[in-house]
Each structure stands twice: as structure tokens, then as C-alpha cells.
Write a protein that holds these residues in place. Sequence first.
Motif, PDB file in Angstrom:
ATOM      1  N   PHE A  71       0.834  -1.204   0.000  1.00 41.50           N
ATOM      2  CA  PHE A  71       0.000   0.000   0.000  1.00 41.50           C
ATOM      3  C   PHE A  71       0.869   1.255   0.000  1.00 41.50           C
ATOM      4  CE2 PHE A  71      -2.376   3.221   2.557  1.00 41.50           C
ATOM      5  CZ  PHE A  71      -3.374   3.493   1.644  1.00 41.50           C
ATOM      6  N   LEU A  72       1.986   1.202   0.678  1.00 43.90           N
ATOM      7  CA  LEU A  72       2.912   2.329   0.690  1.00 43.90           C
ATOM      8  C   LEU A  72       4.327   1.805   0.909  1.00 43.90           C
ATOM      9  CD1 LEU A  72       3.690   2.852   3.940  1.00 43.90           C
ATOM     10  CD2 LEU A  72       1.408   3.842   3.950  1.00 43.90           C
ATOM     11  N   PHE A  73       5.310   2.591   0.521  1.00 44.80           N
ATOM     12  CA  PHE A  73       6.708   2.264   0.790  1.00 44.80           C
ATOM     13  C   PHE A  73       7.522   3.548   0.753  1.00 44.80           C
ATOM     14  CE2 PHE A  73       6.339   1.932  -3.841  1.00 44.80           C
ATOM     15  CZ  PHE A  73       7.468   2.610  -4.298  1.00 44.80           C
ATOM     16  N   HIS A  74       8.686   3.527   1.376  1.00 42.64           N
ATOM     17  CA  HIS A  74       9.583   4.674   1.321  1.00 42.64           C
ATOM     18  C   HIS A  74      11.022   4.184   1.448  1.00 42.64           C
ATOM     19  CE1 HIS A  74      10.336   4.741   5.786  1.00 42.64           C
ATOM     20  NE2 HIS A  74       9.156   4.183   5.791  1.00 42.64           N
ATOM     21  N   GLY A  75      11.952   4.995   0.945  1.00 39.43           N
ATOM     22  CA  GLY A  75      13.358   4.651   1.052  1.00 39.43           C
ATOM     23  C   GLY A  75      13.868   3.718  -0.012  1.00 39.43           C
ATOM     24  N   GLY A  76      13.146   3.523  -1.092  1.00 35.85           N
ATOM     25  CA  GLY A  76      13.642   2.667  -2.165  1.00 35.85           C
ATOM     26  C   GLY A  76      12.584   1.747  -2.719  1.00 35.85           C
ATOM     27  N   ARG A  77      12.824   1.243  -3.916  1.00 36.56           N
ATOM     28  CA  ARG A  77      11.883   0.389  -4.624  1.00 36.56           C
ATOM     29  C   ARG A  77      11.718  -0.947  -3.905  1.00 36.56           C
ATOM     30  NH1 ARG A  77      10.616   0.952  -9.944  1.00 36.56           N
ATOM     31  NH2 ARG A  77      12.461   2.249 -10.288  1.00 36.56           N
ATOM     32  N   PRO A  78      10.493  -1.395  -3.648  1.00 37.58           N
ATOM     33  CA  PRO A  78      10.295  -2.703  -3.015  1.00 37.58           C
ATOM     34  C   PRO A  78      10.669  -3.836  -3.961  1.00 37.58           C
ATOM     35  CG  PRO A  78       8.181  -1.752  -3.635  1.00 37.58           C
ATOM     36  CD  PRO A  78       9.218  -0.698  -3.905  1.00 37.58           C
ATOM     37  N   ASP A  79      11.018  -4.968  -3.390  1.00 37.43           N
ATOM     38  CA  ASP A  79      11.420  -6.140  -4.160  1.00 37.43           C
ATOM     39  C   ASP A  79      10.176  -6.901  -4.585  1.00 37.43           C
ATOM     40  OD1 ASP A  79      12.430  -8.451  -5.226  1.00 37.43           O
ATOM     41  OD2 ASP A  79      13.773  -8.895  -3.559  1.00 37.43           O
ATOM     42  N   MET A  80       9.837  -6.800  -5.866  1.00 39.01           N
ATOM     43  CA  MET A  80       8.619  -7.407  -6.373  1.00 39.01           C
ATOM     44  C   MET A  80       8.613  -8.926  -6.192  1.00 39.01           C
ATOM     45  SD  MET A  80       7.097  -7.042 -10.225  1.00 39.01           S
ATOM     46  CE  MET A  80       5.522  -7.750 -10.688  1.00 39.01           C
ATOM     47  N   SER A  81       9.790  -9.543  -6.234  1.00 38.04           N
ATOM     48  CA  SER A  81       9.846 -11.002  -6.129  1.00 38.04           C
ATOM     49  C   SER A  81       9.419 -11.493  -4.747  1.00 38.04           C
ATOM     50  CB  SER A  81      11.258 -11.505  -6.435  1.00 38.04           C
ATOM     51  OG  SER A  81      12.181 -11.110  -5.428  1.00 38.04           O
ATOM     52  N   LYS A  82       9.318 -10.564  -3.782  1.00 36.62           N
ATOM     53  CA  LYS A  82       8.909 -10.940  -2.431  1.00 36.62           C
ATOM     54  C   LYS A  82       7.439 -10.617  -2.147  1.00 36.62           C
ATOM     55  CE  LYS A  82      13.582 -10.512  -0.558  1.00 36.62           C
ATOM     56  NZ  LYS A  82      14.460  -9.819   0.430  1.00 36.62           N
ATOM     57  N   TYR A  83       6.709 -10.128  -3.153  1.00 30.94           N
ATOM     58  CA  TYR A  83       5.287  -9.872  -2.966  1.00 30.94           C
ATOM     59  C   TYR A  83       4.569 -11.201  -2.707  1.00 30.94           C
ATOM     60  CZ  TYR A  83       5.753  -5.152  -5.064  1.00 30.94           C
ATOM     61  OH  TYR A  83       6.083  -3.858  -5.355  1.00 30.94           O
TER      62      TYR A  83
END
Length: 598
Positions: A464-476
Motif C-alpha cells: 500500500f505504501l513504501f519509502h526509502g527505495g523500490r520494493p522487491d517485487m519477487s517478495k510480494y
Amino acid sequence: CRLLHVRNETTGGSKMVDKWLVETDLSEEWDFYTRANIGEVFPDPVAPLSFQYFQHSGGLGGSELGFRNAYYRIGAMAPDELPDDQCVFLGVTGGYAYLNASALRMLGHRAPGMTAKDIDDSFFGDAPGVPEFVVKPGFDRPDLTEKIGETFNWVLTTPDLPDVLEHERLMNELRANRPDLSAMSDRELIDYATTIADTHFEMLFTEHIFVSFLATLPIGIITKVCAAVGRPTDALKLLAGLGDVESAAPAMAMWDLGRTAAASDDLNALFDGGYAGLHDRLLASDSPDAAAFLKQFDDFTFKYGCRGPNEWEGRSPTWETAPDLALAAIDRMRLSAEPAAPRLRNADKASDRERIGAEITAMLEGDPETQGQFQAALHSATVFMPGRERTKTNNIKLVQEMRVAYNEFGRRRVADGTFRKVNDFGLLTRAELDEAVDDPGTFTGVLAEREALLEEVAALQEPFLFHGGRPDMSKYTRRDAVEITGVEAGEVVSGMPGCPGVVQGIARVVLDSHDPSALNPGDILVAPITDPSWTPLFVPAGGVVVDVGAALSHAIIVSRELGIPCVVSATDATKRIPDGATIEVDGDTGVVTIIEMP
């Protein structure tokens, strides 16, 4: 802007998707992103062709530039604060579109009488994981605060929005003058869609963002004044029954079509056969009533055919391209009783608004300054809330004109065997679509791979939200792997109050607006999201509960016009509330109570 090669890693025998086809570079300076609000606009993965809204081969796309233009016009930011070659306000990562909450907070920080927390409250409420707002060097800009104040003063004093009406005229003219697409060559079709997008989109989107942000000002003033005089729940009633809300107009017109169907034995018989294939059955019928209904329906689709599910996405169907979608909603209204007429409910809400506004104005007699500001906000709400919906509709009308040209191209490709589906065009970038004009078979195999990848990405739960860098899609995680605890009798699901009123009824969990046949008149519609394909279903419903939503969400604005008790941002309501349960919806407090289990 990047078109990515997709890499899949095999872990424990299952594929882990780690990239979608398109993504933007994310800002390092403005590094807080959210799905709030934009999740309603782009609920699905962003298709490559729609990516042109964000960025395209020529640089920043019209949506990013529209946000910037609106912020500069309001006074919230200056051009020298943002890079020329990087999306800041919008990001696409992990397949999904995000808003840059860091940049949005600057309006709250710099606006007179506001704080960054005001922006957070409107977007996130008490959602976990929201980072603290830290004032950095350069954030305090008295010159911009003064400019925002001047803009706010204009908001509270302008009698109308002539530019918005002019843009509406332009888009209606574009629709009325649509060329004969069937007579155009493939190149002419694509050039037509590209030209109208490049000509109009940035202008229309700028206006939409500008008016949308400024619509929050009268809402904030009305809310604070009502709280100060001890009548906090009246704020919702003062924002209902405004009239001239473009996104509510289709429901009004659908009601008339439903009355026409209900009055005819022939039409009732045709509708009783189910919504699937209904348009074809109407066309095949030799009943004079069917012919008259189709004339009325054609007028409806000419005016409102641009609306539909996920309507910013060019691949999605609309009421014009898939008329059974509209007929399914009309069918639900056909079965409703006359007291459910939306115009009657709207009139009741308008009457309440006038009465309550006069009462609170009288209560402020001893404070002329606050009284004047309150009265100005009441008028401003009637200008900017309908204006916000009209600016959105102007954009959607443009998208529809692009869509129908692309659809014609797609139909030809299906006919020659180079596309599997008409809407495969959306899985190509703008540059690739140009290549497909010259050699349609180039992407046949690629399109099948991309369709499969789209299904994989859509099955993943994005953050829903993130900060400080792109989240790792492979861990969704997969959406179907998330465990949700259901509710029992006596428990409540809390959300945000949308439209006042308290109603009890049978919960009908409807996950797809394409098939609302389980919703009977008086039932409580429990939906995952609401866009224009959903809101006509508000009319037969006794109340509405939505998983997501915000202060200016489509569900709230339309429910207030239609007079339907509504609760939004009721997280996971569609998974927690069992279909068939008896529930109570309190649109004043945002509380949904489970009365009896099915």
C-alpha cells in the motif's frame, strides 16, 4: 522510463515474478510512495500503452506534467525544485501506479492553516508504516505560502469554473465529430489516437489535478466549522445533494431507462433472460418497445458510453464498447421501487443541506469572520466538488476516443489472426504499436507471453505504501495467500463515513461489476472498489460498503448525490463480511455492524 526484459527466478519449483514490463525511475529525494487514491484510478497493473500517461519516448508524460502544472499553478511548488527528466509525482513499480506522498505533503506543509499531517490524514488515516514528516532545508517557502493563500482566496470567491466548461465543450465536440473509424487505414487510426492524446491530455489532466486538490479546501473549512459548533456529523450533510455532479448523471439516466423497461411486458421478458447477450436480444427483437428502448439507450451511450470499469485503462471495456455492462446495471434499477428514484433522494439531500447550512450560519452570528468563511465554503463546495467530477469526466471522454480507435485496430488484428484479443493493443508500447502497423505479426508470440505475465502480476499483492527505495517485487505475496479473519455477529468493521444515514439490510458481496445479478433492491452492496461501472448499482442498493476510498473518492461523491448511506475504506470488508449476513451501515460514523450471520 524503461521497457524491461522480464526475468523469472525459480524458487522451490514456482516462478517468482521480479519485473513488470514498464516502470519509472523512482525519486530518491521524494521517496515516500502510496497506492492511496490512485489505487481507485489504476486498480490493475499498468499496461504498456497506458504507460504513456506517465512517461513516453519523448520524456515525461502528460500525467506527471499535469501534476506539476497544477502544483505550480496552486503555488505548492516551484519548477526549480523538480528534475526535468524524472517522474516525481507518479511512479510505476511492481506493475502498479503510485502517488508520491512526499511531494503531496508539501501542499499541506506550505499552505496557510494546514500541515503535512492534514495530507496524511486524508490519504492514510491511521494506516501503519507512514513515515514521519521531516522538515528539510528549503521546505519553508514564505513566497509560496503567500501564493497558495492567494489561490485559496480565489477558490472561496470564484463563482464558476469556465475553463472546465470549455474543456467539456471540446470533448463533447470531439465525440460528436468522431471520424468514420472503419474507413481509416491502420496508420490513420493510430495517428488519430496519438494526435488527440498529445493535443489534449496534459491540458485536461492539469485541470483535473488543480481542481481536485482545491476541492479539499471548502471540505476542510466546513468540517472544522461543524466540529467547532458541536455538530461534526453535519459536515457530510452539507456536502450532499450538490447537484450537477457529472459522475452521478449516468445513474439518473439509467433510472429512466429502468423505468422504461419496467413498464413494458416485452422488455421485462427480454431482461428476465439475464444480462449476458441482452443487447443482442434487444437488437433481434421485433417488439416496438425494444426498438424505442434501443433508441433511448443509444442516446445514453452516445453521452455516457465512455464510462466503465477501470476507465483510465485503454484495454478496459466501457458502456459503449460492451453495452451489456450498462444493461446489467439498468436491470437492477428495473427491479427497484419508485421511492428509490435518485432524483427524489438527491432532492431530499439538497433540502437537508440548505436547512443545516442556514442553521449553522445562524449559530455563527457572533463571529462574522468565521460566518463569512463558512458561507463562502458552502458555495465553493457547489463549484469545486462538481467541478472535480467534471474534470475527471473530460479526461475519460478523451480516453474513450483513443480507445475506440485502438479497438478498431485490434478488431482488424483479430480478424487477420495476429492478435488473440481485440484489446491486445494495450500490451504494446506506443513505439511497438507503430511497428505493429507496418508488420502486424511481429508481436503475436510476444503478446501471448505478456498476457500470461499480466495474470501473474495481477495475482500479487502490491504494498500500500513504501519509502526509502523500490520494493522487491519477487517478495510480494499472492493475493489468495493472505489470510483474513472473518467477523461474527455483534462485531464491527470500521471505515470512513461517506454519506450520512443508517440502514440495515442483507450484505451482498459483489466482486465484479460485470455481474451484479445477486444484488436485489434494498440489499447492502459490499464492493472492493467503486468506479463508474459500480456507482449505478448504488441506486437499487440500500447502502454501500467499500474496501477502499478517500475523502474525494468517486464512491463518496456519488453516494452523496444519490442519497445512499455509504462507508468507504472499510479494509477487507469484501473478505470479512460474509455474503448474506444482515448488517447495519452507519454512514455518519463509518461503522458497519454485523447483526446476524447467514
